[in-house]
Design a protein around this motif. Structure first.
Motif, PDB file in Angstrom:
ATOM      1  N   ARG A 191      17.089 -53.430  -1.631  1.00 45.16           N
ATOM      2  CA  ARG A 191      18.169 -52.696  -1.052  1.00 45.16           C
ATOM      3  C   ARG A 191      18.839 -53.312   0.334  1.00 45.16           C
ATOM      4  O   ARG A 191      18.108 -53.596   0.629  1.00 45.16           O
ATOM      5  N   HIS A 192      20.076 -52.887   0.271  1.00 51.01           N
ATOM      6  CA  HIS A 192      20.619 -53.032   1.200  1.00 51.01           C
ATOM      7  C   HIS A 192      20.637 -51.234   2.619  1.00 51.01           C
ATOM      8  O   HIS A 192      21.151 -50.065   1.994  1.00 51.01           O
ATOM      9  N   ILE A 343      32.503 -52.413  -2.022  1.00 48.17           N
ATOM     10  CA  ILE A 343      31.580 -53.013  -1.237  1.00 48.17           C
ATOM     11  C   ILE A 343      30.666 -53.761  -1.839  1.00 48.17           C
ATOM     12  O   ILE A 343      29.970 -54.854  -0.929  1.00 48.17           O
ATOM     13  N   LYS A 344      30.244 -53.791  -2.476  1.00 43.10           N
ATOM     14  CA  LYS A 344      29.650 -54.413  -3.869  1.00 43.10           C
ATOM     15  C   LYS A 344      28.068 -55.619  -2.824  1.00 43.10           C
ATOM     16  O   LYS A 344      27.603 -56.024  -2.821  1.00 43.10           O
ATOM     17  N   SER A 345      27.626 -54.219  -2.101  1.00 38.72           N
ATOM     18  CA  SER A 345      25.766 -54.274  -1.770  1.00 38.72           C
ATOM     19  C   SER A 345      25.433 -53.371  -2.873  1.00 38.72           C
ATOM     20  O   SER A 345      26.503 -51.554  -2.482  1.00 38.72           O
ATOM     21  N   ASP A 346      24.209 -53.678  -3.168  1.00 36.72           N
ATOM     22  CA  ASP A 346      23.266 -52.413  -3.984  1.00 36.72           C
ATOM     23  C   ASP A 346      22.628 -51.881  -2.478  1.00 36.72           C
ATOM     24  O   ASP A 346      21.366 -52.003  -2.375  1.00 36.72           O
ATOM     25  N   ILE A 347      23.336 -50.912  -2.018  1.00 36.98           N
ATOM     26  CA  ILE A 347      22.805 -49.717  -0.722  1.00 36.98           C
ATOM     27  C   ILE A 347      21.892 -48.542  -2.092  1.00 36.98           C
ATOM     28  O   ILE A 347      20.929 -47.460  -1.090  1.00 36.98           O
ATOM     29  N   PHE A 348      21.392 -48.291  -2.903  1.00 40.77           N
ATOM     30  CA  PHE A 348      21.365 -47.323  -4.527  1.00 40.77           C
ATOM     31  C   PHE A 348      19.691 -48.129  -4.494  1.00 40.77           C
ATOM     32  O   PHE A 348      19.169 -46.948  -4.974  1.00 40.77           O
ATOM     33  N   GLY A 349      19.583 -49.184  -3.861  1.00 39.80           N
ATOM     34  CA  GLY A 349      18.275 -49.938  -4.944  1.00 39.80           C
ATOM     35  C   GLY A 349      17.585 -49.371  -5.913  1.00 39.80           C
ATOM     36  O   GLY A 349      16.797 -49.886  -5.989  1.00 39.80           O
ATOM     37  N   PHE A 350      18.612 -50.230  -6.846  1.00 39.22           N
ATOM     38  CA  PHE A 350      18.918 -50.601  -7.839  1.00 39.22           C
ATOM     39  C   PHE A 350      17.753 -51.533  -8.399  1.00 39.22           C
ATOM     40  O   PHE A 350      16.937 -51.873  -8.826  1.00 39.22           O
ATOM     41  N   GLY A 351      17.939 -52.498  -7.768  1.00 43.18           N
ATOM     42  CA  GLY A 351      16.883 -54.462  -7.214  1.00 43.18           C
ATOM     43  C   GLY A 351      15.872 -53.777  -7.036  1.00 43.18           C
ATOM     44  O   GLY A 351      15.029 -53.955  -7.231  1.00 43.18           O
ATOM     45  N   GLU A 352      15.706 -52.772  -6.229  1.00 44.04           N
ATOM     46  CA  GLU A 352      14.405 -52.715  -6.078  1.00 44.04           C
ATOM     47  C   GLU A 352      13.338 -51.806  -7.194  1.00 44.04           C
ATOM     48  O   GLU A 352      12.467 -51.980  -6.910  1.00 44.04           O
TER      49      GLU A 352
END
Length: 400
Positions: A191-192, A343-352
């Motif tokens: 997450r970013h 934006i192409k940045s995982d700010i949602f935390g899917f990867g988290e």
């Protein structure tokens, strides 16, 4: 366990932070806010110091001189933040005290360069608390924000902090992002971070004088505009208004918000306040590919309704419920589309979620996650119930 060590270290630092030692207030310059700008090859630091005479006069019913402002802004430069703060003392009459700091403002330029150095300073500083709000100012300098005198509450730190808290609890446009939350997002896997974004409306020299508070319509204003989005520690874009609302819903950062929705084909709208807003975010694996599942629940009160409808009939309440859920679903979907495409940045935390729930998949795919995130499919379910209809049962326009 090794992944948790940086986070645990940060938590220990935060928990151990407290009163370093007792100091006489008379010998200190109480810092309300700090602004950080980018110089040619150094930091440019602005410090808002609270004027104790004006604060005391409010508390005891007295009045300070009309020529005195409630705070003073000092500026200095340095190769490091600490050096710049030490250089402020060359102009300020007392030692700076950060223990009651209410706000940190970062310029867009320095946010694009990276905020690791800023975070490092405040983590190490023994006086400052780690729970102050952070903002990024778009298209302006942080020093301009601190120098702008605001109506109602003229101390910049108190004014903007109050606006952030009110916006977070009422509109849902932003969540009040604090220093410790940004710090954790920089270290968590998958997450970013995001930081609240603000903007100066109609910047002018008058905004830095008492003229800005002697008019019913202040010439210069500070406005909350959404969320600044990051990839690692670097600013890469913004989520404005409704997209920012969608982000706070997905991240489960707000409990209450308002939504306007179209209630007929004539351009009329209704409005609800949603309380107890909750999101259950899961990321499952389907044929070894991630699928994000967003499940929103909450209870709504109908606070405004400008369409001709008989609200005594349950079938019409059910239709309103469907309209509210569809509007909420569209807000969330537009936010995801904007974030994945632009934006192409995982700010949602899917990867988290993958890191926590499907760790083997995450280990194999985390190096390419920034690319994978932009193509992750999603399912959105919304279940908002209309529990209250306000102090009147029917629409003032009558029912059909």
């Amino acid at each position: 366990m090794k992944h948790l060590k940086p986070i645990l270290l940060v938590i220990v630092i935060i928990l151990l932070n407290g009163c370093w030692n007792y100091k006489e207030l008379e010998s200190l310059a109480i810092v309300g806010a700090i602004g950080i700008d980018l110089g040619d090859d150094d930091f440019v630091i602005s410090v808002e110091v609270i004027n104790p005479k004006t604060v005391a006069s409010k508390g005891d019913g007295g009045s300070s001189s009309i020529n005195e402002t409630p705070s003073v802004v000092y500026e200095a430069t340095g190769k490091t933040i600490r050096e710049a703060l030490n250089n402020v003392v060359l102009e300020a009459p007392y030692k700076l005290y950060l223990g009651h700091m209410h706000l940190l403002v970062i310029s867009e330029d320095i946010a694009k360069k990276g905020i690791y150095d800023i975070m490092d300073f405040f983590v190490r500083d023994t006086e400052s608390r780690k729970i102050f709000p952070i903002t990024v100012v778009k298209n302006a300098k942080a020093s301009e924000v601190l120098k702008t005198i605001k109506p109602l509450e003229t101390i910049t730190a108190v004014n903007i902090k109050a606006s952030l808290e009110a916006s977070s609890s009422i509109s849902g446009i932003i969540s009040n992002i604090l220093f410790d939350e940004v710090l954790m997002a920089l270290y968590v896997e998958g997450r970013h971070p995001t930081i609240t974004a603000i903007e100066i409306i109609n910047p002018s020299e008058e905004g830095e004088t008492n003229k800005n508070i002697t008019s019913t319509d202040a010439p210069t204003k500070i406005k909350i505009i959404g969320s600044a989005t990051f990839k690692d520690d670097k600013l890469i874009g913004y989520l404005m208004e409704k997209n920012s609302i969608g982000y706070t819903i997905i991240r489960n950062q707000i409990e209450s918000m308002t939504i306007s929705f179209p209630c007929d084909a004539k351009g009329n709208y209704g409005n609800v306040v949603i309380d107890g807003l909750m999101n259950n975010l899961k990321v499952d694996l389907k044929k070894d590919k991630p699928l994000a599942k967003i499940d929103i629940t909450g209870n709504a009160a109908l606070v405004e309704y400008n369409c001709k409808t008989d609200l005594t009939k349950q079938k019409n309440i059910n239709k309103i419920k469907d309209l509210v859920n569809e509007e909420l679903k569209q807000i969330i979907e537009k936010t995801i589309i904007t974030t994945q495409r632009n934006i192409k940045s995982d700010i949602f935390g899917f990867g988290e979620r993958l890191y926590k729930d499907h760790n083997n998949y995450w280990k194999d795919n985390k190096k390419k996650w920034n690319e994978t995130f932009s193509t992750v499919p999603y399912e959105i379910k919304t279940n908002i119930k209309i529990e209250r209809r306000g102090s009147t049962i029917d629409s003032t326009k009558g029912g059909v």
